[in-house]
Design an enzyme around this catalytic site. Structure first.
Site, PDB file in Angstrom:
ATOM      1  N   GLU A 129      -8.825  -4.694  -0.677  1.00  0.00           N
ATOM      2  CA  GLU A 129      -8.738  -6.038  -0.074  1.00  0.00           C
ATOM      3  C   GLU A 129     -10.105  -6.472   0.455  1.00  0.00           C
ATOM      4  OE1 GLU A 129      -4.144  -6.488   1.512  1.00  0.00           O
ATOM      5  OE2 GLU A 129      -5.694  -6.116   2.971  1.00  0.00           O
TER       6      GLU A 129
ATOM      7  N   TRP B  21     -10.421   7.421  16.648  1.00  0.00           N
ATOM      8  CA  TRP B  21      -9.072   7.933  16.941  1.00  0.00           C
ATOM      9  C   TRP B  21      -7.998   7.621  15.904  1.00  0.00           C
ATOM     10  CZ3 TRP B  21      -5.806   3.831  17.169  1.00  0.00           C
ATOM     11  CH2 TRP B  21      -6.332   2.592  17.557  1.00  0.00           C
TER      12      TRP B  21
ATOM     13  N   GLY C 252      -7.390   0.937   6.390  1.00  0.00           N
ATOM     14  CA  GLY C 252      -8.661   1.342   7.003  1.00  0.00           C
ATOM     15  C   GLY C 252      -9.876   0.645   6.412  1.00  0.00           C
ATOM     16  N   HIS C 253      -9.681  -0.531   5.823  1.00  0.00           N
ATOM     17  CA  HIS C 253     -10.819  -1.236   5.210  1.00  0.00           C
ATOM     18  C   HIS C 253     -11.947  -1.510   6.199  1.00  0.00           C
ATOM     19  CE1 HIS C 253      -7.907  -1.985   1.992  1.00  0.00           C
ATOM     20  NE2 HIS C 253      -8.949  -2.191   1.230  1.00  0.00           N
TER      21      HIS C 253
ATOM     22  N   LYS D 287      -4.902  -9.224   3.710  1.00  0.00           N
ATOM     23  CA  LYS D 287      -3.471  -9.264   4.009  1.00  0.00           C
ATOM     24  C   LYS D 287      -2.595  -9.605   2.803  1.00  0.00           C
ATOM     25  CE  LYS D 287      -2.374  -9.892   8.350  1.00  0.00           C
ATOM     26  NZ  LYS D 287      -2.751  -8.605   8.950  1.00  0.00           N
TER      27      LYS D 287
ATOM     28  N   THR E 171      -1.571  -6.854   0.754  1.00  0.00           N
ATOM     29  CA  THR E 171      -0.604  -5.753   0.782  1.00  0.00           C
ATOM     30  C   THR E 171      -0.228  -5.421   2.221  1.00  0.00           C
ATOM     31  OG1 THR E 171      -2.241  -3.973   0.934  1.00  0.00           O
ATOM     32  CG2 THR E 171      -1.596  -4.702  -1.288  1.00  0.00           C
TER      33      THR E 171
ATOM     34  N   HIS F 255       1.423  -2.031   3.579  1.00  0.00           N
ATOM     35  CA  HIS F 255       1.964  -0.705   3.277  1.00  0.00           C
ATOM     36  C   HIS F 255       2.754  -0.180   4.463  1.00  0.00           C
ATOM     37  CE1 HIS F 255      -1.195  -0.786   0.118  1.00  0.00           C
ATOM     38  NE2 HIS F 255      -0.320  -0.066  -0.540  1.00  0.00           N
TER      39      HIS F 255
END
Ligand code: AMP
Length: 243
Positions: free
Chosen positions: A30, A51, A70-71, A222, A224, A226
């Site tokens: 993305e 974290w 985590g892009h 935005k 996908t 998951h």
């Protein structure tokens, strides 16, 4: 970036194994949102603690990993010069991993939105069949309101343009932008007058996501959504250990 409205899933947190994966072995699916990138960089440079592990999946036939989640952590760490990130490797094609989409919705002046979409070269055509066409993946989006329904013809590139327009108009304060995890929630809020229109599109399948990254392409932000049966527990890794 708009507000998110997701269903209450009650997903348990779980302690999961993570491994350190090189950032240059990760492939995004993305586009990034500048503000989210800045927020992450501010947070990580402020605390020095990483974290939230990345969620990755092996790209079949390649020595690479798809970034499932985590892009902005990936791009942010790269920007800071880090080399790797703690990552949870998912069995992407297992039934445990679900992929849905987000439905962007807005409260605001429809005519202004249509004007801006047209200025990007997009067509917006009244079409009673738009929603069915969107669900079949034949058009970029159906734009659904209480009384009127429109087709926005096209595919990936047109979705990117819509996303750009909505993001810009939200930043300018022209519209209130809300991303819905479920169409039904958007419809309910529309009934209550909380939103005026919702953009509906077909959720991509997992195979489609993998094919896209193999081609080196990306979806708009935005696209996908998951969902896993667990949320990984927080981890305690120092930023300095990621260089
Ligand atoms: P993304 O990487 O696209 O999921 O977006 C940035 C994410 O980074 C957000 O979900 C934040 O919850 C997360 N985040 C913010 N600060 C930190 C941090 N110090 N360590 C790890 N993750 C963080």
């Amino acid at each position: 970036m708009g507000v998110e409205k997701v269903p209450k899933y009650n997903i348990p947190t779980k302690k999961v194994e993570y491994v350190f994966i090189e950032l240059d072995k990760m492939k995004p699916h993305e586009q990034l949102v500048q503000k989210e990138l800045e927020e992450f960089i501010e947070s990580i440079t402020g605390s020095g603690d990483f974290w939230k592990p990345m969620l990755l999946a092996k790209v079949p036939g390649e020595d690479m990993y798809l970034i499932v989640d985590g892009h902005h952590r990936w791009a942010g760490l790269e920007k800071l010069g880090a080399k790797k990130a703690p990552s949870v490797i998912l069995d992407y094609f297992s039934d445990d991993v679900k992929v849905y989409t987000w439905y962007p919705a807005f409260k605001g002046d429809l005519n202004k939105v249509i004007e801006r979409l047209k200025a990007e070269g997009l067509e917006v055509l009244e079409d009673k069949e738009a929603e069915e066409k969107a669900e079949r993946g034949e058009i970029a989006f159906a734009l659904v309101g209480k009384e009127k329904i429109f087709t926005v013809p096209g595919a990936l590139n047109e979705q990117k343009k819509v996303s750009k327009v909505l993001d810009e108009m939200s930043v300018e304060g022209e519209i209130e932008l809300i991303y819905y995890g479920l169409k039904e929630d958007a419809r309910e809020d529309m009934g209550k007058g909380e939103i005026d229109y919702v953009f509906i599109r077909k959720a991509p399948g997992k195979e489609e996501v993998m094919e896209l990254v193999k081609r080196g392409e990306v979806y708009s932000p935005k696209t996908t959504r998951h969902v896993l049966p667990f949320i990984p527990d927080k981890i305690d890794v120092k930023l300095e250990d990621l260089f």
